[in-house]
Motif scaffolding. Structure first.
Motif, PDB file in Angstrom:
ATOM      1  N   VAL A  87       0.604  -1.348  -0.060  1.00 41.87           N
ATOM      2  CA  VAL A  87      -0.224  -0.081   0.227  1.00 41.87           C
ATOM      3  C   VAL A  87       0.980   1.176   0.337  1.00 41.87           C
ATOM      4  CG1 VAL A  87      -1.970   1.303   1.340  1.00 41.87           C
ATOM      5  CG2 VAL A  87      -2.029  -1.136   1.069  1.00 41.87           C
ATOM      6  N   PHE A 113       5.528   4.150   1.429  1.00 43.51           N
ATOM      7  CA  PHE A 113       4.476   3.054   1.723  1.00 43.51           C
ATOM      8  C   PHE A 113       4.447   3.311   2.800  1.00 43.51           C
ATOM      9  CE2 PHE A 113       7.593   1.707  -1.739  1.00 43.51           C
ATOM     10  CZ  PHE A 113       6.592   0.638  -2.903  1.00 43.51           C
ATOM     11  N   VAL A 114       2.954   3.218   3.411  1.00 39.34           N
ATOM     12  CA  VAL A 114       2.563   2.956   4.008  1.00 39.34           C
ATOM     13  C   VAL A 114       3.373   1.957   4.710  1.00 39.34           C
ATOM     14  CG1 VAL A 114       0.957   2.562   5.108  1.00 39.34           C
ATOM     15  CG2 VAL A 114       0.185   3.994   3.422  1.00 39.34           C
ATOM     16  N   ASN A 115       3.462   2.236   6.380  1.00 39.26           N
ATOM     17  CA  ASN A 115       3.942   1.534   7.444  1.00 39.26           C
ATOM     18  C   ASN A 115       3.523   0.643   8.212  1.00 39.26           C
ATOM     19  OD1 ASN A 115       7.188   2.016   6.714  1.00 39.26           O
ATOM     20  ND2 ASN A 115       7.146   3.506   7.915  1.00 39.26           N
ATOM     21  N   GLU A 116       3.785  -0.221   8.621  1.00 40.74           N
ATOM     22  CA  GLU A 116       2.968  -1.560   9.775  1.00 40.74           C
ATOM     23  C   GLU A 116       1.902  -0.665  11.021  1.00 40.74           C
ATOM     24  OE1 GLU A 116       2.438  -4.612   9.457  1.00 40.74           O
ATOM     25  OE2 GLU A 116       0.971  -4.888  11.111  1.00 40.74           O
ATOM     26  N   ASP A 117       2.507   0.473  11.010  1.00 40.60           N
ATOM     27  CA  ASP A 117       1.759   0.508  12.317  1.00 40.60           C
ATOM     28  C   ASP A 117       1.637   1.987  12.307  1.00 40.60           C
ATOM     29  OD1 ASP A 117       4.445   1.756  12.545  1.00 40.60           O
ATOM     30  OD2 ASP A 117       5.182   2.447  13.731  1.00 40.60           O
ATOM     31  N   GLU A 118       0.894   2.758  10.668  1.00 39.11           N
ATOM     32  CA  GLU A 118       0.331   4.475  11.116  1.00 39.11           C
ATOM     33  C   GLU A 118      -0.683   3.503   9.895  1.00 39.11           C
ATOM     34  OE1 GLU A 118       4.204   6.559   8.900  1.00 39.11           O
ATOM     35  OE2 GLU A 118       3.847   4.695   7.572  1.00 39.11           O
ATOM     36  N   SER A 119      -1.560   4.583   9.985  1.00 41.87           N
ATOM     37  CA  SER A 119      -2.337   5.018   8.621  1.00 41.87           C
ATOM     38  C   SER A 119      -2.281   6.139   7.897  1.00 41.87           C
ATOM     39  CB  SER A 119      -3.878   5.848   9.241  1.00 41.87           C
ATOM     40  OG  SER A 119      -3.429   7.691   9.522  1.00 41.87           O
ATOM     41  N   ALA A 120      -2.831   6.105   6.164  1.00 42.14           N
ATOM     42  CA  ALA A 120      -2.395   6.322   5.839  1.00 42.14           C
ATOM     43  C   ALA A 120      -2.346   7.829   5.382  1.00 42.14           C
ATOM     44  CB  ALA A 120      -3.734   6.113   4.359  1.00 42.14           C
ATOM     45  N   ASP A 121      -2.944   8.783   6.449  1.00 38.95           N
ATOM     46  CA  ASP A 121      -2.927   9.431   6.516  1.00 38.95           C
ATOM     47  C   ASP A 121      -1.595  10.213   7.243  1.00 38.95           C
ATOM     48  OD1 ASP A 121      -5.722  10.645   5.592  1.00 38.95           O
ATOM     49  OD2 ASP A 121      -5.976  10.861   7.778  1.00 38.95           O
ATOM     50  N   MET A 140      14.494   5.969   6.469  1.00 32.20           N
ATOM     51  CA  MET A 140      14.258   5.839   5.066  1.00 32.20           C
ATOM     52  C   MET A 140      14.964   6.202   4.822  1.00 32.20           C
ATOM     53  SD  MET A 140      10.425   6.503   2.952  1.00 32.20           S
ATOM     54  CE  MET A 140      11.022   6.376   1.234  1.00 32.20           C
ATOM     55  N   ILE A 160       8.803  -4.158   1.895  1.00 33.51           N
ATOM     56  CA  ILE A 160       7.310  -2.882   2.808  1.00 33.51           C
ATOM     57  C   ILE A 160       6.557  -4.154   3.266  1.00 33.51           C
ATOM     58  CG2 ILE A 160       5.602  -2.057   1.801  1.00 33.51           C
ATOM     59  CD1 ILE A 160       8.909  -0.594   2.134  1.00 33.51           C
ATOM     60  N   THR A 161       6.138  -3.708   4.340  1.00 33.33           N
ATOM     61  CA  THR A 161       4.460  -4.602   4.932  1.00 33.33           C
ATOM     62  C   THR A 161       3.617  -4.519   3.555  1.00 33.33           C
ATOM     63  OG1 THR A 161       4.913  -3.080   6.813  1.00 33.33           O
ATOM     64  CG2 THR A 161       2.852  -4.366   6.795  1.00 33.33           C
ATOM     65  N   PHE A 199      -0.836  -4.966   2.993  1.00 41.65           N
ATOM     66  CA  PHE A 199      -2.066  -5.020   3.867  1.00 41.65           C
ATOM     67  C   PHE A 199      -3.139  -6.543   2.695  1.00 41.65           C
ATOM     68  CE2 PHE A 199      -0.581  -1.660   6.278  1.00 41.65           C
ATOM     69  CZ  PHE A 199       0.491  -1.044   5.661  1.00 41.65           C
ATOM     70  N   VAL A 228      -6.458  -6.133   1.654  1.00 40.55           N
ATOM     71  CA  VAL A 228      -7.560  -4.679   0.567  1.00 40.55           C
ATOM     72  C   VAL A 228      -8.541  -5.092   0.800  1.00 40.55           C
ATOM     73  CG1 VAL A 228      -7.620  -3.371  -0.860  1.00 40.55           C
ATOM     74  CG2 VAL A 228      -4.902  -4.387   0.125  1.00 40.55           C
ATOM     75  N   SER A 283      -7.709   3.053   6.550  1.00 37.67           N
ATOM     76  CA  SER A 283      -6.700   2.403   6.472  1.00 37.67           C
ATOM     77  C   SER A 283      -6.318   3.028   8.205  1.00 37.67           C
ATOM     78  CB  SER A 283      -5.702   3.126   5.654  1.00 37.67           C
ATOM     79  OG  SER A 283      -5.775   4.675   6.064  1.00 37.67           O
ATOM     80  N   SER A 284      -6.875   3.080   9.296  1.00 35.78           N
ATOM     81  CA  SER A 284      -6.490   3.386  10.694  1.00 35.78           C
ATOM     82  C   SER A 284      -5.996   1.365  10.744  1.00 35.78           C
ATOM     83  CB  SER A 284      -7.543   3.972  11.613  1.00 35.78           C
ATOM     84  OG  SER A 284      -7.249   2.585  12.444  1.00 35.78           O
ATOM     85  N   PRO A 285      -5.105   1.549  11.663  1.00 30.78           N
ATOM     86  CA  PRO A 285      -3.794   0.397  12.244  1.00 30.78           C
ATOM     87  C   PRO A 285      -4.947  -0.591  12.773  1.00 30.78           C
ATOM     88  CG  PRO A 285      -2.546   2.345  12.315  1.00 30.78           C
ATOM     89  CD  PRO A 285      -3.535   3.353  12.380  1.00 30.78           C
ATOM     90  N   ARG A 308      -3.973  -6.479   9.758  1.00 26.16           N
ATOM     91  CA  ARG A 308      -3.434  -5.093   9.337  1.00 26.16           C
ATOM     92  C   ARG A 308      -5.010  -5.253   8.036  1.00 26.16           C
ATOM     93  NH1 ARG A 308      -3.756  -0.537   8.158  1.00 26.16           N
ATOM     94  NH2 ARG A 308      -2.335   0.399   8.845  1.00 26.16           N
ATOM     95  N   VAL A 336      -6.828  -2.570   5.311  1.00 27.78           N
ATOM     96  CA  VAL A 336      -7.522  -1.443   4.290  1.00 27.78           C
ATOM     97  C   VAL A 336      -8.359  -1.811   3.623  1.00 27.78           C
ATOM     98  CG1 VAL A 336      -6.818   0.664   2.785  1.00 27.78           C
ATOM     99  CG2 VAL A 336      -4.473  -0.997   4.480  1.00 27.78           C
TER     100      VAL A 336
END
Lengths: 237, 237
Positions: free
Chosen positions: A15, A51-59, B1, B10-11, B13, B15, B84-86, B93, B95
């Motif tokens: 993602v 890229f979105v990390n494991e513990d992050e939301s997209a925001d 990074m 990269i993690t 998800f 979907v 996409s909140s964790p 996880r 999305v």
DNA sequence: ACAAAAGTGTTCGTAGTACACCCATGG
DNA sequence: CCATGGGTGTACTACGAACACTTTTGT
């Protein structure tokens, strides 16, 4: 697919987040592009993304990525679409959550992060971008218009103090049209959201144009009664 | 990074796609909910959803999932936000790309797929939903208003033939307000998009109300000059 | 004093609002 | 024949579009 299908069989995707960063230099609406730092397509122009990390939301990820690439924090960011075509990334299946960002181009200049080769391009003549990024820019433009038609987000693109003619030229560029200056100024002032300053900007005329500031106290309260600036707010999306 | 970061770290998800299905039964705006068929939260009410497969875009997946769960094809679908909140899915996880769907509630009745326990709930009083699905419904409602204010999408909720009073009550329910019947009918008719039929619907009055059909020929051409029906198209988003 | 940009005033047409009124008909 | 919901007519208002006009000041 049956009722009994379980999580564990499901395909997983990378993602990503991609940002269309808008800026306004006083004359033209621009977007900020970057030379891509990794394969594939390394060295070609692309949107700012990661890229979105494991513990992050997209925001959170979008904010982090913008901070890394531009040095700026607290940028106006808004998610507008998620791109998920199987063909969009040739290397691996990636879903991209796209954001548009609005920044004051002057603030950017101050804190530019030179680790990355970034450059502003006029929205009307930017280079070919990798993957589906061109498509993203087009949609971002539409969404920006849509939102700007009834909100105050465009002020994010301006410095604290700005003149009415400058504001007008920004609106004209965003909506790709022109407005009558008299009607424009009356409509803007009628919102009571602009505070007149004592100084004038004389760089563009002998008479000089007064500076205004956005009234940030009333700003929040008045998001509901803003302007209907655009001749026809339909045909936008 | 760093610049050198590679894809492989990269993690990934899961979907998913979740759909808020709107319908209108002639009186109230409703949404279609389903009893969840898999753990966690099995048996609780949830939106219609499923996972995106390897070779699908989210749009394709959403169509497939709706067809599976309702038996209907060609439903109006529009992506509106990605969640996409964790913390949103407790198991893993995930999305979720959210869509709102508009369907004619009568068509649904004909081809209902009884394999799944689905039920219509008024938009004002639906049960508590799993995960962040309540939040999704709220946002979907706003987006629906936003879009409906300048487009003809609400007709997707009506049968082929409908009366002006019915159309009005739909608009009133979507925008949670009321309109003057005279002004409403004139404004609608002025778009020239409605074709008057010969029959009347006498189920609600002695006089009877004429049926109309949406002019699907002009429909596409005229998406630009549609109605400004809503008193104040601002404060919607 | 004149050019050029900023800002004001005025007119006109149209679109929204409110509300009074007429229409059709089943009980 | 009258109650009920469907539908029309109309007066009032407000706002946007267009454009002429005035103001300011550097050259």
């Amino acid at each position: 697919m049956t009722k009994e299908k379980r999580y564990q069989k499901i395909t997983k995707f990378t993602v990503a987040v991609d940002c269309i960063v808008f800026g306004f230099d006083g004359t033209r609406l621009k977007i900020l592009l970057i030379k891509r730092g990794l394969e594939p397509e390394k060295g070609k122009w692309s949107l700012m993304g990661g890229f979105v990390n494991e513990d992050e939301s997209a925001d959170i990820a979008a904010n982090r990525i913008l901070k890394t690439l531009t040095g700026l924090e607290g940028i106006y960011l808004e998610q507008f679409h998620t791109f998920s075509s199987p063909e969009r990334d040739p290397v691996q299946r990636t879903v991209s959550i796209a954001y548009f960002a609005l920044i004051d181009i002057n603030k950017y200049k101050e804190s530019i992060n030179t680790d990355f080769e970034a450059e502003w391009f006029p929205i009307k003549e930017f280079p070919h971008l990798i993957f589906d990024h061109n498509e993203m820019v087009l949609l971002a433009q539409k969404k920006l218009q849509y939102k700007a038609a009834s909100h105050t987000i465009l002020f994010e693109l301006l410095p604290d103090k700005f003149t009415l003619p400058l504001l007008q030229s920004l609106f004209e560029d965003v909506f790709n049209t022109s407005f009558d200056k008299g009607n424009f100024s009356r409509k803007m002032l009628s919102t009571k959201l602009l505070i007149k300053q004592k100084e004038k900007d004389k760089s563009n005329s002998k008479k000089g144009a007064y500076y205004y500031k956005l009234d940030k106290k009333h700003y929040e309260d008045n998001l509901h009664k803003i302007l209907k600036l655009i001749p026809n707010p339909n045909n936008l999306l």
